[in-house]
Scaffold this active site. Structure first.
Site, PDB file in Angstrom:
ATOM      1  CD  GLU A   1       3.941   2.298   6.601  1.00  0.00           C
ATOM      2  OE1 GLU A   1       4.267   1.113   6.811  1.00  0.00           O
ATOM      3  OE2 GLU A   1       4.641   3.080   5.933  1.00  0.00           O
TER       4      GLU A   1
ATOM      5  CD  GLU B   1      10.877   1.091   6.967  1.00  0.00           C
ATOM      6  OE1 GLU B   1      11.730   0.374   6.428  1.00  0.00           O
ATOM      7  OE2 GLU B   1       9.695   0.723   7.159  1.00  0.00           O
TER       8      GLU B   1
ATOM      9  CG  HIS C   1       3.831  -1.787  10.605  1.00  0.00           C
ATOM     10  ND1 HIS C   1       2.720  -2.068   9.837  1.00  0.00           N
ATOM     11  CD2 HIS C   1       4.593  -0.948   9.866  1.00  0.00           C
ATOM     12  CE1 HIS C   1       2.813  -1.434   8.679  1.00  0.00           C
ATOM     13  NE2 HIS C   1       3.931  -0.734   8.675  1.00  0.00           N
TER      14      HIS C   1
ATOM     15  CG  ASN D   1       6.330   6.761   7.352  1.00  0.00           C
ATOM     16  OD1 ASN D   1       5.525   7.041   8.234  1.00  0.00           O
ATOM     17  ND2 ASN D   1       6.224   5.671   6.595  1.00  0.00           N
TER      18      ASN D   1
ATOM     19  CG  ASP E   1      -0.121  -3.616  10.458  1.00  0.00           C
ATOM     20  OD1 ASP E   1       0.746  -3.432  11.341  1.00  0.00           O
ATOM     21  OD2 ASP E   1       0.182  -3.931   9.282  1.00  0.00           O
TER      22      ASP E   1
END
Ligand code: XIL
Length: 474
Positions: free
Chosen positions: A275, A170, A247, A211, A277
């Protein structure tokens, strides 16, 4: 260096061979028995193995050790694993020079015992960073040294056992500018290249990634990654891949996800969905769970369609342990198992995408896309009412014709309608486009109206479909 790395990346064999070799030396006692899950016939990992693909999950240390059902799903369904928190700086080196390996070691043992490819997460990140680093007031040379000894310690400890490292996490803001972290503020943007080089020193075999979230579509932030990746590769910096966290918000898989993955692949990089979701405003209804399944399917399909997209990792397993409700108040249910550990439609969507039988999953129309419907009663009297329905088409490409449908819960009947061709059969209303409003651009909104009768109750419908796809009611 960069040539060898690139050559190696062309085959996924090393990571797999590594996984196999590690399994052989793993402590068998740690293996979780491979019991077949109750309702899901073919485990995801079996389907993924057959396609040379990785299906991973983030594993929380406390759940692995404290919840046998969680550990069982982790072991039986996934051929890849990421530590949810155990390898982060604040866990591993909470104060300078003091290391705590307990959770990270336990995670590594679990992954090895269950023959899982490990994604190391993460070495350099502004968050979950102890204040001795973020508020230490260090000068550039000292901070660089601190970063180096941290990377050395962590990546060095697990060298040869971690297939991929999220080296930097990030570093950008959503507008593509550099995030103000202690690393950027003290070292400038060169901290990214430094960290990658340090990680390559500490573990020459790991594939090294950057990432981030909100880089799944083509946008300012993913453009910043594209430029950075190109620069780093041109300088011979050991960068192997881009991790797209994913996300996501229900119904909002970027339409250009596959195109975006492909452009990084075309740079000679691997891509992983790291990741995944898909969060839903709570409580989640059936309609939203079906939409979520289509979203999972769309993400899997996009990754599977690009050869260098190596796998998809889900950020957790069961909804009850997801980080989402803590961080996005009012939202939840983003994962692939219900709170009672039964598989959700999103689970079956993954199963189907991987070539498995699927189940009571997302249904026959997995085409990505989404729509929103705003249903309003404008005027109502004892036996009748006037209403308006506006839908917004959020899909990838323009529509050349549309059919909007819903079912009225309390015996309403349309008597006349406008801005479309109206029909009702039983409680189901279908409106298709008029001659003049069939063309709807991506993002376009169409409004139709009607007069109808009711006999007392006038409950609004909650579920709508546009060209057969579920819409979100707003
Ligand atoms: C989250 C974990 O899931 C939570 O348990 C923790 O409290 C905060 O971090 N991006 C990342 C992950 O890279 O490390 C984050 O994980 C979620 C967002």
């Amino acid at each position: 260096m960069s040539e060898t790395r690139r050559g190696r990346r062309l085959s996924r064999l090393p990571a797999r061979a590594l996984r196999g070799a590690l399994a052989a030396v793993a402590a068998a006692a740690l293996a979780v028995p491979l019991a077949a899950p109750a309702q899901a016939d073919t485990p995801l990992r079996e389907l993924a193995d057959a396609r040379d693909f990785e299906i991973g999950a983030a594993l929380g240390a406390g759940y692995l050790s404290g919840d046998a059902r969680f550990a069982d799903l982790a072991a039986t369904q996934f051929n890849a694993a990421t530590a949810e928190n155990a390898m982060k700086w604040d866990t591993v080196q909470p104060s300078r020079g003091q290391f705590n390996w307990r959770d990270a070691d336990a995670f590594m043992d679990f992954a090895a015992a269950n023959d899982q490819t490990v994604r190391g997460h993460t070495l350099v990140w502004h968050s979950q960073l102890p204040s001795w680093v973020s508020n230490g007031g260090f000068g550039a040379a000292e901070l660089r040294g601190i970063m180096e000894s941290h990377i050395d310690a962590v990546a060095g400890r697990y060298a040869g056992r971690v297939a991929y490292w999220d080296v930097v996490n990030e570093p950008f803001n959503d507008d593509g500018s550099w995030r103000n972290s202690v690393f950027y503020n003290t070292l400038g943007e060169g901290f990214v290249a430094d960290a990658l080089r340090m990680a390559a020193e500490a573990d020459p075999n790991a594939e090294l990634y950057l990432n981030d979230y909100n880089i799944e579509g083509i946008n300012a932030k993913s453009n910043a990654y594209y430029e950075l990746a190109r620069d780093l590769l041109a300088q011979g910096v050991p960068l192997d891949g881009i991790g797209m966290q994913a996300h996501l918000i229900n119904g909002q898989v970027p339409a250009d996800l596959q195109r975006n993955i492909q452009r990084f692949a075309d740079l000679g990089l691997d891509v992983a969905i790291t990741e995944l979701d898909v969060r839903i405003p709570m409580p989640a209804d059936q309609n939203e769970l079906q939409q979520q399944a289509r979203d999972y399917r769309a993400v899997l399909d996009a990754c599977l369609a690009v050869d260098r997209c190596i796998g998809v990792t889900v950020w957790g397993i069961v909804d009850r342990y997801s980080w989402v409700p803590d961080v996005f108040p009012g939202q939840g249910a983003p994962l692939i198992y219900f709170d009672d550990y039964t598989p959700k439609p999103s689970y079956y969507a993954i199963q189907e995408a991987l070539g498995g039988p699927g189940g009571p999953g997302p249904g026959p129309d997995p085409e990505p896309g989404a729509c929103e419907v705003d249903y309003t009663v404008q005027n109502q009297w004892s036996t009748g009412f006037t209403g308006q329905v506006a839908f917004t088409h959020n899909g990838a490409s323009a529509l050349s014709g549309w059919e909007l449908s819903w079912s009225w819960p309390s015996g309403q009947r349309v008597s006349s309608g406008w801005s479309g061709t109206w029909a009702q059969s039983g409680s189901t209303v279908t409106v298709s486009n008029a001659a003049w409003n069939g063309a709807v651009p991506a993002g376009g909104t169409v409004t139709v109206g009607f007069n109808a009768t009711h006999s007392g109750g006038n409950t609004a419908p909650t579920a709508f479909t546009l060209n057969g796809q579920a819409c979100t009611a707003v």
